[in-house]
Design an enzyme around this catalytic site. Structure first.
Site, short mmCIF file in Angstrom:
data_model
loop_
_atom_site.label_atom_id
_atom_site.label_comp_id
_atom_site.label_asym_id
_atom_site.label_seq_id
_atom_site.Cartn_x
_atom_site.Cartn_y
_atom_site.Cartn_z
N ASP A 37 31.67 -3.88 20.32
CA ASP A 37 31.65 -3.47 21.73
C ASP A 37 30.36 -3.94 22.39
OD1 ASP A 37 32.92 -1.46 23.83
OD2 ASP A 37 30.73 -1.29 23.88
N TYR A 42 23.83 -6.00 27.87
CA TYR A 42 23.07 -5.71 26.64
C TYR A 42 22.14 -6.87 26.28
CZ TYR A 42 26.67 -2.08 26.22
OH TYR A 42 27.53 -1.04 26.46
N LYS A 71 31.84 -6.46 28.99
CA LYS A 71 31.90 -5.69 30.24
C LYS A 71 31.34 -6.49 31.42
CE LYS A 71 31.25 -1.59 27.41
NZ LYS A 71 30.32 -1.97 26.33
N HIS A 104 31.95 -2.27 33.95
CA HIS A 104 30.91 -1.50 33.24
C HIS A 104 30.58 -0.18 33.95
CE1 HIS A 104 27.34 -2.19 30.30
NE2 HIS A 104 27.60 -0.90 30.42
#
Ligand code: A2P
Length: 319
Positions: A37, A42, A71, A104
């Site tokens: 995920d 990130y 996302k 997101h």
């Protein structure tokens, strides 16, 4: 053929530093993880891609056996930027399709070109005298329709949303031509989100709990303190003793047993294995109920708090 079902346990990639990321992803796949995920935000999708490529090249797994989620970041909500965003994630990951692509946050921010800054993060211009978030006037239905086009083009197999409340889900269901596959939300024993989860399930969505270990995710960010750890709760410890598992496994199993998928992050091999070993025991009804009764509607990940504290902007999305 691509996986039809999302594996119940995935590796959460948030907060995995670039330098640890490829090895962690590789180790996780070798340990048996088949669900990753990730997200543009990130900042580690290239390294995730390196870990995946190594696992595929070593013959540990095939692409089709993996479920990879990414996302759409807030700055790419405008319909003309959605495909750009997924193509950048796919390029970084070294993949030609995603299994799942999620909005997101239900927050549309002003576009930042990839060449200017990537990932764009929360500030519109971090070099400004008083940097702030800047919003874009893009309604969520427009973003959703652009997400639908990605499915039609074969760039993603499924689409879904994160951090939506029930009202946004009801609204989404009025205009979705491609049904949302999944809702991803913060959920753990201190924030059980029962009504929202029931709403999502009534619409046939799969529900993924992020931060399934609650405060633990936020210690390294100074957004929680160790005494908020749910692993210290007597009911959790007692259940752990009865089933001969760790308190973390009990808390993770609780979420699985009530029908959610989970995406705990760890960079430690022993914990990666521990977090996957959840299917050879069960909690009984009274343990399930006692853990659910710890609920305090405690949200650790709340834009209403962190956008103001860290990004100089009041922007609540939950009240
Ligand atoms: P570490 O990577 O050092 O193992 P998230 O909620 O974002 O998934 O993060 C989970 C947090 O809890 C991480 O800080 C991770 O740290 C830690 N963690 C993961 N698995 C376990 C476990 N089984 N027991 C205790 N802590 C864990």
């Amino acid at each position: 053929m691509a996986l039809q079902e999302m594996p119940k346990v995935g590796l959460g990639l948030w907060k995995i530093a670039k330098e640890d990321c490829a090895q962690t992803v590789y180790d996780a796949i070798v340990a048996g993880y088949r669900h990753l995920d990730g997200a543009c935000d990130y900042g580690n999708e290239k390294e995730v891609g390196e870990g995946i490529a190594k696992a595929i090249n070593d013959g540990v797994v095939s692409r089709e056996e993996l479920w990879v989620t990414s996302k759409l970041w807030n700055t790419f909500h405008a319909p003309e930027h959605v495909q750009l965003a997924v193509e950048k994630s796919l390029e970084d990951l070294g993949l030609d399709y995603l299994d799942l692509y999620l909005i997101h946050f239900p927050i549309a921010q002003k576009f930042v070109p990839i060449e200017t800054r990537y990932p764009p993060e929360w500030f519109f211009d971090p070099t400004a005298d008083e940097p702030k978030m800047e919003l874009a006037k893009v309604p969520l239905y427009q973003t959703w329709h652009a997400m639908e086009a990605l499915v039609e083009k074969g760039l993603v197999k499924h689409i879904g949303v994160c951090n939506y409340n029930s009202a946004l889900l009801h609204d989404l269901m009025t205009y979705a031509n491609v049904k949302p596959f999944a809702l991803q939300i913060e959920s753990h024993p201190y924030n059980t989100q029962e009504k929202l989860i029931a709403t999502a399930k009534n619409y046939g969505l799969s529900v993924t709990a992020f931060s399934p270990l609650g405060a633990l995710s936020y210690l390294e960010l100074d957004m929680a303190s160790a005494n908020e750890s749910v692993l210290e709760q007597a009911v959790v410890k007692a259940a752990a003793e009865r089933v001969n598992k760790t308190p973390a496994q009990v808390v993770l199993r609780w979420n699985i047993q009530r029908g959610c998928s989970i995406i705990p992050k760890s960079t430690k091999l022993s914990r990666l294995k521990e977090n996957l070993a959840l299917f050879d025991f069960a909690l009984n009804d009274s343990e399930m109920d006692a853990i659910a009764a710890l609920n305090a509607d405690k949200r650790f990940n709340d834009p209403g708090d962190f956008c103001q504290a860290a990004f100089n902007t009041l922007h609540p999305i939950y009240d």
